[in-house]
Write a protein that holds these residues in place. Structure first.
Motif, mmCIF file in Angstrom:
data_model
loop_
_atom_site.group_PDB
_atom_site.id
_atom_site.type_symbol
_atom_site.label_atom_id
_atom_site.label_comp_id
_atom_site.label_asym_id
_atom_site.label_seq_id
_atom_site.Cartn_x
_atom_site.Cartn_y
_atom_site.Cartn_z
ATOM 1 N N VAL A 188 0.837 -1.224 0.108
ATOM 2 C CA VAL A 188 -0.080 0.063 0.048
ATOM 3 C C VAL A 188 0.883 1.206 0.097
ATOM 4 C CG1 VAL A 188 -1.825 1.268 1.268
ATOM 5 C CG2 VAL A 188 -1.790 -1.029 1.032
ATOM 6 N N ASP A 189 1.945 1.243 0.844
ATOM 7 C CA ASP A 189 2.773 2.428 0.994
ATOM 8 C C ASP A 189 3.724 2.679 -0.324
ATOM 9 O OD1 ASP A 189 4.611 0.406 1.700
ATOM 10 O OD2 ASP A 189 4.931 1.313 3.831
ATOM 11 N N GLY A 190 4.059 1.402 -1.071
ATOM 12 C CA GLY A 190 4.778 1.582 -2.293
ATOM 13 C C GLY A 190 6.469 1.233 -1.870
ATOM 14 N N ASN A 191 6.601 0.862 -0.467
ATOM 15 C CA ASN A 191 7.889 0.456 0.084
ATOM 16 C C ASN A 191 8.485 -0.940 -0.443
ATOM 17 O OD1 ASN A 191 8.475 3.143 0.840
ATOM 18 N ND2 ASN A 191 7.395 2.755 2.893
ATOM 19 N N TYR A 208 2.694 -21.372 -5.955
ATOM 20 C CA TYR A 208 2.229 -20.024 -5.561
ATOM 21 C C TYR A 208 2.076 -18.976 -6.520
ATOM 22 C CZ TYR A 208 4.236 -22.978 -1.777
ATOM 23 O OH TYR A 208 4.729 -23.651 -1.011
ATOM 24 N N TYR A 209 1.157 -18.490 -6.668
ATOM 25 C CA TYR A 209 0.593 -17.551 -7.674
ATOM 26 C C TYR A 209 0.048 -16.057 -7.035
ATOM 27 C CZ TYR A 209 1.539 -21.222 -10.922
ATOM 28 O OH TYR A 209 2.163 -21.995 -11.874
ATOM 29 N N HIS A 210 0.349 -14.867 -8.066
ATOM 30 C CA HIS A 210 -0.299 -13.732 -7.722
ATOM 31 C C HIS A 210 -0.558 -13.102 -6.397
ATOM 32 C CE1 HIS A 210 -1.275 -14.081 -11.841
ATOM 33 N NE2 HIS A 210 -1.935 -15.524 -11.842
ATOM 34 N N PRO A 211 0.743 -13.174 -5.553
ATOM 35 C CA PRO A 211 0.766 -12.582 -4.309
ATOM 36 C C PRO A 211 0.387 -11.048 -4.206
ATOM 37 C CG PRO A 211 3.201 -12.599 -4.737
ATOM 38 C CD PRO A 211 1.982 -13.317 -5.971
ATOM 39 N N HIS A 212 -0.264 -10.664 -3.044
ATOM 40 C CA HIS A 212 -0.675 -9.128 -3.041
ATOM 41 C C HIS A 212 -0.828 -8.901 -1.450
ATOM 42 C CE1 HIS A 212 -2.330 -8.154 -7.152
ATOM 43 N NE2 HIS A 212 -2.624 -9.349 -7.262
ATOM 44 N N PHE A 213 -0.092 -7.954 -1.059
ATOM 45 C CA PHE A 213 -0.325 -7.197 0.201
ATOM 46 C C PHE A 213 -1.611 -6.785 0.514
ATOM 47 C CE2 PHE A 213 4.367 -6.387 -0.285
ATOM 48 C CZ PHE A 213 4.703 -7.004 0.740
ATOM 49 N N HIS A 233 -6.788 -10.346 -7.950
ATOM 50 C CA HIS A 233 -6.387 -9.018 -7.716
ATOM 51 C C HIS A 233 -6.938 -8.459 -6.394
ATOM 52 C CE1 HIS A 233 -4.932 -8.937 -11.922
ATOM 53 N NE2 HIS A 233 -6.033 -9.738 -12.170
ATOM 54 N N ILE A 234 -6.377 -7.245 -5.787
ATOM 55 C CA ILE A 234 -6.833 -6.817 -4.684
ATOM 56 C C ILE A 234 -7.392 -5.541 -4.925
ATOM 57 C CG2 ILE A 234 -4.658 -6.056 -3.858
ATOM 58 C CD1 ILE A 234 -5.817 -6.953 -0.972
ATOM 59 N N SER A 235 -8.879 -5.002 -4.425
ATOM 60 C CA SER A 235 -9.249 -3.833 -4.534
ATOM 61 C C SER A 235 -8.236 -2.682 -3.874
ATOM 62 C CB SER A 235 -10.546 -3.614 -3.911
ATOM 63 O OG SER A 235 -10.423 -3.615 -2.517
ATOM 64 N N ASN A 236 -8.358 -1.428 -4.416
ATOM 65 C CA ASN A 236 -7.521 -0.252 -3.941
ATOM 66 C C ASN A 236 -8.007 -0.206 -2.435
ATOM 67 O OD1 ASN A 236 -6.673 0.314 -6.699
ATOM 68 N ND2 ASN A 236 -8.091 1.823 -7.026
ATOM 69 N N LEU A 237 -9.232 -0.354 -1.953
ATOM 70 C CA LEU A 237 -9.180 -0.317 -0.453
ATOM 71 C C LEU A 237 -8.761 -1.407 0.076
ATOM 72 C CD1 LEU A 237 -12.745 1.215 -0.578
ATOM 73 C CD2 LEU A 237 -10.621 2.376 -0.351
ATOM 74 N N ARG A 238 -8.142 -2.423 -0.617
ATOM 75 C CA ARG A 238 -7.661 -3.991 0.018
ATOM 76 C C ARG A 238 -8.679 -4.632 0.828
ATOM 77 N NH1 ARG A 238 -3.422 -3.711 -3.310
ATOM 78 N NH2 ARG A 238 -1.671 -2.771 -2.268
ATOM 79 N N ASN A 239 -10.081 -4.359 0.501
ATOM 80 C CA ASN A 239 -11.074 -5.201 1.395
ATOM 81 C C ASN A 239 -11.852 -6.024 0.597
ATOM 82 O OD1 ASN A 239 -12.396 -3.481 -0.351
ATOM 83 N ND2 ASN A 239 -13.806 -2.743 1.328
ATOM 84 N N GLN A 240 -11.339 -6.228 -0.862
ATOM 85 C CA GLN A 240 -11.970 -7.340 -1.829
ATOM 86 C C GLN A 240 -11.081 -8.005 -2.648
ATOM 87 O OE1 GLN A 240 -15.609 -5.431 -3.643
ATOM 88 N NE2 GLN A 240 -16.616 -6.766 -2.571
ATOM 89 N N THR A 268 -12.069 -10.038 1.900
ATOM 90 C CA THR A 268 -10.696 -10.385 2.290
ATOM 91 C C THR A 268 -10.608 -11.120 3.725
ATOM 92 O OG1 THR A 268 -10.248 -8.613 3.543
ATOM 93 C CG2 THR A 268 -9.253 -8.583 1.192
ATOM 94 N N ASP A 269 -11.960 -11.281 4.389
ATOM 95 C CA ASP A 269 -11.929 -12.214 5.536
ATOM 96 C C ASP A 269 -12.431 -13.638 4.764
ATOM 97 O OD1 ASP A 269 -14.598 -11.561 4.870
ATOM 98 O OD2 ASP A 269 -15.060 -10.899 6.915
ATOM 99 N N GLY A 270 -12.916 -13.894 3.759
ATOM 100 C CA GLY A 270 -13.384 -14.918 3.249
ATOM 101 C C GLY A 270 -15.048 -14.977 2.880
#
Length: 167
Positions: free
Chosen positions: A25-28, A86-91, A135-142, A157-159
């Protein structure tokens, strides 16, 4: 730079394929998968895959998940996971939360959540075969992924709230 003048090679790993990059999210940090392109003694084919991330502030790569049979020297690894691919990891909303697809030849594909700090896994959903492109949403909730038979599926994201968007 966008003009290509200040490019920096983040990894220098002969015989390793790095793929599926995604920023925190922070780009670091930049999370990605790695897979050995070489035959590793005593390691069955395709079982050298890991999930790693590059930390821009520390200027280093950390391997956070490895296959149970991967004992690559020189890496510190947080978690050990059964499964070949393992594929397509996202924070997630912070750098401790990781979402990714785990492929299996026997149990179908799973969308997993992994907490780096606690080393805990949670299977969010398992699909018969063909789960891909999470893919993960910009808000990181879906999360959004392609399921079996080219279904387009959304899941929180909680299933919870698994919804077929297109079939």
């Amino acid at each position: 730079d966008l003009n290509g003048n200040n490019l920096k090679n983040l990894t220098n790993t002969p015989n390793i394929i790095e793929a599926s990059p995604s920023f925190s999210v922070d780009g670091n940090k930049l999370i990605f998968t790695t897979k050995s392109d070489a035959v590793i003694p005593d390691l069955p084919d395709d079982e050298g895959q890991t999930i790693s991330y590059y930390d821009f502030e520390l200027d280093t790569t950390l391997k956070i998940l490895r296959h149970k049979n991967d004992f690559t020297i020189g890496y510190t690894t947080q978690g050990v996971l059964f499964g070949k691919h393992y594929y397509h990891p996202h924070f997630g909303v912070n750098d401790d939360q990781v979402y990714f697809i785990k492929k299996s030849e026997t149990a179908g594909d799973s969308l997993l959540y992994y907490n780096i700090s606690t080393n805990e896994f949670q299977i969010l959903v398992t699909d018969a075969w063909g789960m891909q492109r999470v893919h993960i949403s910009n808000l990181r909730n879906q999360l959004l992924y392609n399921g079996s038979n080219d279904l387009l599926i959304s899941i929180d994201t909680d299933g919870s709230n698994r919804t077929i968007l297109y079939d």
